[in-house]
Design a protein around this motif. Sequence first.
Motif, PDB file in Angstrom:
ATOM      1  N   VAL A 107     -76.883 132.129 -34.601  1.00 25.27           N
ATOM      2  CA  VAL A 107     -76.308 131.107 -35.475  1.00 25.27           C
ATOM      3  C   VAL A 107     -76.850 129.730 -35.098  1.00 25.27           C
ATOM      4  CG1 VAL A 107     -74.205 132.396 -35.953  1.00 25.27           C
ATOM      5  CG2 VAL A 107     -74.270 130.898 -33.982  1.00 25.27           C
ATOM      6  N   PRO A 108     -77.064 128.861 -36.090  1.00 20.15           N
ATOM      7  CA  PRO A 108     -77.666 127.561 -35.804  1.00 20.15           C
ATOM      8  C   PRO A 108     -76.648 126.471 -35.492  1.00 20.15           C
ATOM      9  CG  PRO A 108     -77.509 127.872 -38.170  1.00 20.15           C
ATOM     10  CD  PRO A 108     -76.956 129.129 -37.542  1.00 20.15           C
TER      11      PRO A 108
ATOM     12  N   GLY B  49     -70.729 117.731 -30.137  1.00 21.43           N
ATOM     13  CA  GLY B  49     -70.801 117.305 -31.525  1.00 21.43           C
ATOM     14  C   GLY B  49     -71.701 118.147 -32.392  1.00 21.43           C
ATOM     15  N   LEU B  50     -72.112 119.326 -31.913  1.00 16.45           N
ATOM     16  CA  LEU B  50     -73.075 120.159 -32.643  1.00 16.45           C
ATOM     17  C   LEU B  50     -72.456 121.431 -33.222  1.00 16.45           C
ATOM     18  CD1 LEU B  50     -76.124 119.774 -30.237  1.00 16.45           C
ATOM     19  CD2 LEU B  50     -75.665 118.525 -32.358  1.00 16.45           C
ATOM     20  N   GLY B  51     -71.125 121.525 -33.184  1.00 18.20           N
ATOM     21  CA  GLY B  51     -70.451 122.643 -33.828  1.00 18.20           C
ATOM     22  C   GLY B  51     -70.365 123.905 -33.004  1.00 18.20           C
ATOM     23  N   SER B  52     -70.341 123.797 -31.681  1.00 18.14           N
ATOM     24  CA  SER B  52     -70.403 124.989 -30.828  1.00 18.14           C
ATOM     25  C   SER B  52     -69.243 125.951 -31.074  1.00 18.14           C
ATOM     26  CB  SER B  52     -70.441 124.583 -29.353  1.00 18.14           C
ATOM     27  OG  SER B  52     -69.258 123.869 -28.990  1.00 18.14           O
ATOM     28  N   GLY B  53     -68.018 125.437 -31.159  1.00 13.06           N
ATOM     29  CA  GLY B  53     -66.858 126.299 -31.308  1.00 13.06           C
ATOM     30  C   GLY B  53     -66.836 127.041 -32.628  1.00 13.06           C
ATOM     31  N   THR B  54     -67.095 126.333 -33.710  1.00 11.74           N
ATOM     32  CA  THR B  54     -67.088 126.966 -35.029  1.00 11.74           C
ATOM     33  C   THR B  54     -68.194 128.003 -35.145  1.00 11.74           C
ATOM     34  OG1 THR B  54     -66.088 125.051 -36.112  1.00 11.74           O
ATOM     35  CG2 THR B  54     -67.354 126.546 -37.511  1.00 11.74           C
ATOM     36  N   GLN B  55     -69.392 127.675 -34.668  1.00 14.93           N
ATOM     37  CA  GLN B  55     -70.497 128.620 -34.791  1.00 14.93           C
ATOM     38  C   GLN B  55     -70.279 129.861 -33.929  1.00 14.93           C
ATOM     39  OE1 GLN B  55     -71.204 127.060 -37.544  1.00 14.93           O
ATOM     40  NE2 GLN B  55     -73.311 127.740 -37.308  1.00 14.93           N
ATOM     41  N   LEU B  56     -69.679 129.689 -32.758  1.00 11.03           N
ATOM     42  CA  LEU B  56     -69.354 130.843 -31.923  1.00 11.03           C
ATOM     43  C   LEU B  56     -68.326 131.730 -32.624  1.00 11.03           C
ATOM     44  CD1 LEU B  56     -69.671 132.325 -29.208  1.00 11.03           C
ATOM     45  CD2 LEU B  56     -67.858 130.850 -28.298  1.00 11.03           C
ATOM     46  N   ALA B  57     -67.300 131.123 -33.210  1.00 10.96           N
ATOM     47  CA  ALA B  57     -66.276 131.886 -33.919  1.00 10.96           C
ATOM     48  C   ALA B  57     -66.880 132.661 -35.087  1.00 10.96           C
ATOM     49  CB  ALA B  57     -65.180 130.943 -34.416  1.00 10.96           C
TER      50      ALA B  57
END
Length: 344
Positions: A17-18, A99-107
């Motif tokens: 995921v990016p 600020g790069l969306g780590s939590g959402t992309q991991l989920a």
Amino acid sequence: MICGEQRPTVDAVRVEVPARLHLGFLDMEGGLGRRFGSLGLTLDGLGTELTLLRGGPAGDAADRPASRARGYLDRLCAALDVENRFSLRLGRTIPSHSGLGSGTQLALAVGAALSAMTGRPLPPRRVASLLDRGARSGIGVGAFEQGGVILDGGKGALDEPPPVISRMVLPETWRMLLVFDDANRGLSGTAETVAFRDLPPFPADKAAYLCRLALMVGLPALAEGDAMRFGAAVTELQSVVGDHFAPAQGGRFSSPDVAEVLRWLPSVGATGVGQSSWGPTGFAIFGDAGSAERAAEGARARWRLQANLRFVVCHGRNRGAVVETFAGRGAVAAGYETVAKKTA
């Protein structure tokens, strides 16, 4: 597949995921019934890789990203009423609280892996809702599904992530220079909730201006491949939004060191600068690779004594996540048979 042929059992799923840049909110006033509205873009070469395998959790890493992924998996299995007899392996990950969306992309990666493993439909928006992601922005879901430059329609009355209302292609020649501050972390969790609660009201006239700026300047410039006008629109959006968030983060940008770099970058060709989400990661937009690489080298030389600063040049990404499924026991690296590969 031949009629009557049984599909191989999926024994492993690998998801890539990016990362994404959140360029700013458009309407934090909300007087028309929807609040926030976000502009963002997808990055290539910086992301999270995750593998889900059949079998117990033995061998799962104990670091925080892996523990977080395991928590997401537990919650999704419970929501689907699926027995959690899977193990997770994490490869590279998006830096946390940057600020790069780590939590959402991991989920979303965990959700895609579980869906592919079990054959149970788990659309990204549902995953985000189940795991309390995308509370204010739909950029993460849009980057996962499609990549490119994403505009979402803000949070309405429904308790689900904001809908993506526009997706556009980022020109192949453009580059983003990321400015990392490894000594700082952006707001998240309770601190983020409190910051939003305590911010002053956002003026309706500024919200109207930002919406017009995005619709009538930024996105048309993007469609025409005009990096100068697109970058100028992003810089203006960042200045208005950053000043609004200044009481919560100590200034227009949360890291003083990153702020210093961002003030310098336009002098070496950056068409637009800003901070992604709560930072501390800053970014600069360039219309060509050569300008971005020269600026990065110049920044490394200029701030060579500040070990907390890192500079990385990235392409934009015009596709979403990649999901691969494998059949066969053994280590994934030893050569599973690929059952399917798709872009989300």
